[in-house]
Design an enzyme around this catalytic site. Structure first.
Site, PDB file in Angstrom:
ATOM      1  N   LYS A  79      41.938  30.688  21.472  1.00 55.37           N
ATOM      2  CA  LYS A  79      41.525  29.695  22.423  1.00 55.37           C
ATOM      3  C   LYS A  79      41.324  30.571  23.749  1.00 55.37           C
ATOM      4  O   LYS A  79      42.248  31.429  24.053  1.00 55.37           O
ATOM      5  CB  LYS A  79      42.664  28.552  22.527  1.00 55.37           C
ATOM      6  CG  LYS A  79      42.451  27.600  23.300  1.00 55.37           C
ATOM      7  CD  LYS A  79      43.546  26.540  23.410  1.00 55.37           C
ATOM      8  CE  LYS A  79      43.264  25.463  24.276  1.00 55.37           C
ATOM      9  NZ  LYS A  79      44.261  24.392  24.226  1.00 55.37           N
ATOM     10  N   SER A 154      42.669  19.437  23.269  1.00 56.97           N
ATOM     11  CA  SER A 154      41.953  20.286  24.011  1.00 56.97           C
ATOM     12  C   SER A 154      41.632  21.646  23.192  1.00 56.97           C
ATOM     13  O   SER A 154      40.641  22.287  23.425  1.00 56.97           O
ATOM     14  CB  SER A 154      42.411  20.905  25.379  1.00 56.97           C
ATOM     15  OG  SER A 154      43.632  21.834  25.100  1.00 56.97           O
ATOM     16  N   SER A 178      47.563  19.191  22.025  1.00 53.77           N
ATOM     17  CA  SER A 178      46.150  19.895  21.670  1.00 53.77           C
ATOM     18  C   SER A 178      45.884  20.773  20.641  1.00 53.77           C
ATOM     19  O   SER A 178      44.924  21.254  20.619  1.00 53.77           O
ATOM     20  CB  SER A 178      46.062  20.701  23.138  1.00 53.77           C
ATOM     21  OG  SER A 178      45.459  19.719  24.085  1.00 53.77           O
TER      22      SER A 178
END
Ligand code: GLN
Length: 485
Positions: A79, A154, A178
């Site tokens: 990420k 997210s 997330s």
């Protein structure tokens, strides 16, 4: 079967027996990304040359017999809020569009030491604020099961990449859901570890008291493998827990006889789609056939959790994001009239709408006139929510709930209504508030074939029981269902 379709634990065996090379495997994953990422938009950055070079090194390590980790040679997606030395780390924000860290996050150091291969940086909501990746400054990631729908957020890039084979496993971060919510929406497994079990050093902070890095995989074993590698005490993170971290992978037995599963009524009613609740309960019945026992429980303060979460998270974000002022990092506005004007223009232009909304909310709840009315109350609620979990865990071993209240929603459906978007986290935020571990596993599909997720919550540092139940469920329910893309 193509190499990118195998699970990490299978690939690990194949690599060790020298049936395949990491170079071949990495090329297969990157070819897959070339094939589908034009549609999915999971990656913000890949660097084939760099990845193949590290795959070559992994092959040498394995050939020398010195590879100690099961992750040697395995491609991992990262990420884009996890610092990678020499590689862009943007947090999907204009503010950090050109930011290249000079140091690695601890988790990256660990992956490098294990001989894992980094495939690239994955898309997300700006500074990890959101539930759909629509808040990315660069692009919206699409759900591999239906390209008109969101992958969740997210960590939407991480979930989508693992789901469609653009990564074998991936790292995400979870502040209020997330990892688990996108895992649920993309039909993969995602673990939010106990607060303190994975170092946050090098994770760009959103809400420091809630943030945790964690793994994504297409099966429980892969998630255990990756968690084994990244967990552990780190002196660079003051909240890191000094304790022993036995292998989770080695402890997966699938034996759930006598295990007590708490079913909190608050997570199955209002705001949760009945089909999702039903899918979860069907899976619980299957687990009961294997010797587990479902016990109805109540967590009455759940109804306040979203409010408490958004107050605490925004308060911390407003403080953490103060560092982005045009002086130290990233973007700086042009044509400014003095220092204050430079701060204002930089922050107005560099941050997106949602980030600015949260900085304003956070600043408001921390301001002297409102501190007691909002922030202090939210912190009291946090204590109450944590206490309710603690009490529940005196009678049950795990708690099972839906992960997301519905299947993946349409792109654009919730962007104009922040409150609707916040409700996507209704089942996940309590876990961060209480600092507990929880995993999301696929547990059913809508008529249109969109995945539902089941959340298994455990006692602090009891990832072992959480993952073991997830493993038993996976064996009963059947494994990962590949999206047709
Ligand atoms: N969707 C939640 C939020 O917007 C959770 C984000 C996260 O876990 N990083 O705050």
């Amino acid at each position: 079967m193509k190499l990118y379709e195998y699970n990490a634990f299978e690939l690990s065996e194949m690599l060790r027996k020298r049936e395949i090379s990491s170079v071949e495997l990495t090329a297969s994953v990157l070819d897959r990304a070339d094939e589908v990422d034009g549609k999915v938009n999971a990656y913000l950055k890949t660097d084939r040359e760099l990845s193949l070079k590290s795959a070559e090194n992994a092959d040498k390590l394995i050939a020398s017999g010195e590879a100690k980790s099961r992750l040697a040679g395995i491609p991992v997606g990262i990420k884009d809020n996890i610092s990678t030395a020499g590689i862009l780390t943007t947090c999907a924000s204009k503010m950090l569009e050109n930011y290249v860290p000079v140091f690695n996050a601890t988790v990256i150091e660990k992956l490098n030491a294990a001989g894992a291969v980094i495939t690239g940086k994955l898309n997300m909501d700006e500074f990890a604020m959101g539930s759909s990746t629509e808040n990315s400054f660069f692009k919206t990631t699409k759900n591999p099961f239906d390209l008109t729908r969101v992958p969740g957020g997210s960590s939407g890039g991480s979930a989508a990449a693992v789901s469609c084979g653009e990564a074998v496993i991936a790292l995400g971060s979870d502040t209020g859901g997330s990892i688990r919510q996108p895992a649920s929406l993309c039909g993969v497994v995602g673990l939010k570890p106990t607060y303190g079990s994975v170092s946050r050093y090098g994770l760009v902070a959103f809400a420091s008291s809630l943030d945790q890095i964690g793994p994504f995989g297409r099966c429980v074993k892969d998630v255990a493998l990756l968690q084994d590698e990244i967990q552990g005490h780190d002196k660079m993170d003051a909240t890191s827990a000094a304790r022993s971290y036995p292998s989770l992978y080695d402890s997966l037995s699938g034996d759930v006889a006598g295990l007590k599963i708490g079913i909190p009524s608050e997570y199955y009613g209002e705001g949760v789609k009945p089909e999702v609740a039903e899918a979860v309960m069907n899976c619980v019945s299957e687990l009961e056939k294997r010797g587990a026992k479902a016990v109805p429980i109540s967590l009455p303060s759940t109804k306040y959790a979203l409010s408490a979460y958004y107050i605490i998270a925004c308060a911390e974000a407003s403080s953490n994001l103060a560092r982005f002022d045009g002086v130290k990092y990233g973007y700086r506005a042009k044509d400014c009239d003095g220092l204050i004007d430079m701060y204002e223009k930089t922050r107005s232009e560099g941050f997106g709408r949602e980030v600015k909304r949260r900085i304003m909310l956070g600043t408001f709840v921390l301001s002297s006139g409102y501190f007691d009315a909002y922030y202090k109350k939210a912190k009291l609620l946090q204590k109450r929510i944590a206490k309710e979990f603690e009490d529940a865990f005196k009678t049950v071993d795990v708690i099972v709930t839906p992960t997301s209240p519905s299947e993946a929603f349409k792109i654009g459906d919730k962007v104009s209504d922040p409150l609707e978007m916040y409700k996507a986290d209704i089942c996940t935020v309590t876990v961060n508030i209480a600092g507990l571990p929880a995993v999301s596993v696929p547990c059913g599909y809508s008529e249109a074939g969109l995945p539902y997720g089941m959340q298994i919550i455990g006692r602090k540092f009891d990832e072992k029981t959480v993952l073991n139940l997830a493993y038993a469920h996976e064996t009963a329910f059947g494994g990962f269902r590949r999206p047709e893309i």
